[in-house]
Enzyme design. Structure first.
Site, PDB file in Angstrom:
ATOM      1  CG  PHE A 131      -1.791   1.206   1.256  1.00 26.87           C
ATOM      2  CD1 PHE A 131      -3.164   0.970   0.439  1.00 26.87           C
ATOM      3  CD2 PHE A 131      -1.742   2.381   1.716  1.00 26.87           C
ATOM      4  CE1 PHE A 131      -4.198   2.171   0.382  1.00 26.87           C
ATOM      5  CE2 PHE A 131      -2.413   3.556   1.600  1.00 26.87           C
ATOM      6  CZ  PHE A 131      -3.518   3.237   0.637  1.00 26.87           C
ATOM      7  CG  ASP A 216       5.429   4.108   1.667  1.00 31.88           C
ATOM      8  OD1 ASP A 216       5.750   4.723   2.648  1.00 31.88           O
ATOM      9  OD2 ASP A 216       4.671   3.900   0.917  1.00 31.88           O
ATOM     10  CE  LYS A 245      -0.284   5.913   7.706  1.00 28.49           C
ATOM     11  NZ  LYS A 245      -1.351   6.349   7.314  1.00 28.49           N
TER      12      LYS A 245
HETATM   13  C1  LIG Z   1       2.925   2.785   3.467  1.00 24.57           C
HETATM   14  C2  LIG Z   1       1.975   3.796   3.390  1.00 24.57           C
HETATM   15  N1  LIG Z   1       2.298   4.577   2.261  1.00 24.57           N
HETATM   16  C3  LIG Z   1       1.669   5.554   1.803  1.00 24.57           C
HETATM   17  C4  LIG Z   1       0.371   5.974   2.423  1.00 24.57           C
HETATM   18  C5  LIG Z   1      -0.231   7.108   2.097  1.00 24.57           C
HETATM   19  O1  LIG Z   1      -0.276   8.057   2.972  1.00 24.57           O
HETATM   20  P1  LIG Z   1      -1.534   9.195   3.095  1.00 24.57           P
HETATM   21  O2  LIG Z   1      -2.696   8.520   3.542  1.00 24.57           O
HETATM   22  O3  LIG Z   1      -0.846  10.221   3.961  1.00 24.57           O
HETATM   23  O4  LIG Z   1      -1.534   9.553   1.578  1.00 24.57           O
HETATM   24  C6  LIG Z   1      -0.169   5.043   3.510  1.00 24.57           C
HETATM   25  C7  LIG Z   1      -1.202   5.353   4.205  1.00 24.57           C
HETATM   26  O5  LIG Z   1      -1.869   4.748   5.078  1.00 24.57           O
HETATM   27  C8  LIG Z   1       0.683   4.192   3.758  1.00 24.57           C
HETATM   28  O6  LIG Z   1       0.583   3.288   5.278  1.00 24.57           O
END
Ligand SMILES: Cc1ncc(COP(=O)(O)O)c(C=O)c1O
Length: 390
Positions: A131, A216, A245
């Site tokens: 994700f 990520d 976050k």
């Molecule tokens: C690993 C990861 N990358 C990217 C995102 C996307 O982040 P955002 O919701 O701030 O766009 C998330 C969101 O949960 C995530 O867990």
């Protein structure tokens, strides 16, 4: 309370499954609803509130900066941004350039663009179960059909291979691969930590074949796993590191940390109106200082061990596996997680799912041992009997 629920229901986009709770206040790892009932927050706004709610140092920094200067485009210099750049640019040796944005998906979006720009190649390799966000570039790297299908065709050039599978990576990275993007610990996909050997292999394969390695750590970053970043368990350094976050203690902020192999970042090729605004920068400076002062990584490591042992001690035929690192914990059930999450909520514990069968726990890292005991006892109780899914 009904007025509030009705107002949101009348005007909602419809994109969110809502709980009938009106949460109005937070402190540490606790949240209170409008009727004054206290909840233990093991959701943290999907992993944002690592420092706990209403941290006085973050609140004070936001208030002071709000009264000084909230917004300033990055075409001008600013004291708070400069201080934060020095701080963030020094977090990971070698990743000393920084791009600021406002969310996780924007950080991923930027990293994908930087990967293409830097290498002149177009293909991006991601992992199954990944994700990475919901904007079209990040969504193309995301795996789950549920998020993707309605928006196809997505960005061309993306491919997904099994996570923690070194031969699959060996076979898939070619001279057309711009970048490999991986979570250092898959969150949304079910709480699966990367094997250190897998990340080491990814680093080697990318370097050998001229591809960039993007990690990520939007969810796993900033002390949650017991280190500042989860990839530090493997001793490697990525070329691009996506964070968001909890970076700014709860204010929206994302960032990409950029290594020396990344080239061609010239004026105008990418940017963000709100990125690096002084308000978010002041909040992030305070948040990073709190992470150091309160040794939040050490806290997450110790408390994560404590909680993990307690959960592993729960003998329930409903539990298939318990996984995680630090205070990023997944309890995989043999059945759907939703009824057990509802039962936890009835008992005053707010947690979230990761896929259909996994209960995911992302408590603030300042959660107390007493609260962890309460969490473990409530989990044991809820998991002691099967709940039929209605
Ligand atoms: C690993 C990861 N990358 C990217 C995102 C996307 O982040 P955002 O919701 O701030 O766009 C998330 C969101 O949960 C995530 O867990």
């Amino acid at each position: 309370m009904l007025d509030i629920i009705q107002a949101e229901d009348r005007h909602t986009s419809g994109l969110y499954t809502k709980q009938p709770l009106v949460i109005v206040r937070g402190q540490g790892a606790s949240l209170w609803d409008i009727n004054g009932r206290e909840y233990l927050d093991c959701n943290s706004g999907h992993g944002v509130a690592n420092l706990g709610h209403a941290h006085p140092k973050v609140a004070a920094a936001i208030a002071a900066q709000a009264a000084t200067l909230i917004t300033l485009f990055e075409s001008f210099y600013n004291d708070k941004r400069a201080a934060l750049m020095e701080k963030v640019g020094g977090l990971v040796p070698g990743l000393d350039r920084v791009f600021f944005c406002n969310s996780g998906t924007e950080a991923v979006e930027a990293a994908i663009k930087f990967g293409r720009l830097s290498t002149g190649r177009t293909e991006i390799l991601a992992a199954k179960r990944a994700f990475h966000g919901r904007t079209l570039g990040a969504l193309s790297a995301t795996f789950n059909k549920k998020y993707r299908e309605a928006f196809e065709p997505l960005v061309p050039g993306f491919q997904h291979v099994s996570y923690n599978d070194i031969p699959a990576l060996e076979a898939a990275v070619t001279e057309r691969t711009a970048a490999v993007i991986l979570e250092a610990l898959q969150g949304e996909g079910g709480v699966y930590p990367a094997d250190p050997a897998y990340l080491q292999a990814a680093r080697r394969i990318c370097s050998e074949r001229g591809a960039l390695l993007i990690l990520d750590e939007v969810q796993s970053g900033f002390c949650r796993t017991g280190k500042l970043f989860a990839f530090q368990y493997s001793g490697i350094t990525p070329d691009l590191l996506c964070v968001a976050k909890s970076l700014a203690g709860g204010l929206p902020m994302g960032a990409v940390l950029i290594g020396p192999a990344v080239q061609n970042l010239t004026p105008g090729v990418h940017g963000s109106t709100f990125g690096g605004n002084p308000l978010a920068c002041a909040a992030a400076l305070a948040a990073l200082q709190v992470m150091e002062e309160e040794k939040l990584a050490d806290q997450a490591a110790a408390k994560g061990d404590y909680l993990m042992k307690k959960i592993q001690g729960i003998s329930s035929p409903l539990v298939r596996e318990v996984r995680g690192l630090g205070l990023m914990v997944g309890i995989e059930l043999r059945q759907k997680a939703a009824p057990y999450l509802a039962a936890l909520q009835d008992q005053g514990i707010l947690a979230l799912n990761a896929g259909i069968t996994v209960i995911r726990l992302l408590p603030p890292l300042v959660i107390t041992y007493e609260q962890l005991d309460h969490l473990a006892a409530t989990l044991a109780e809820v998991l002691s009997k099967e709940i039929k899914d209605e």
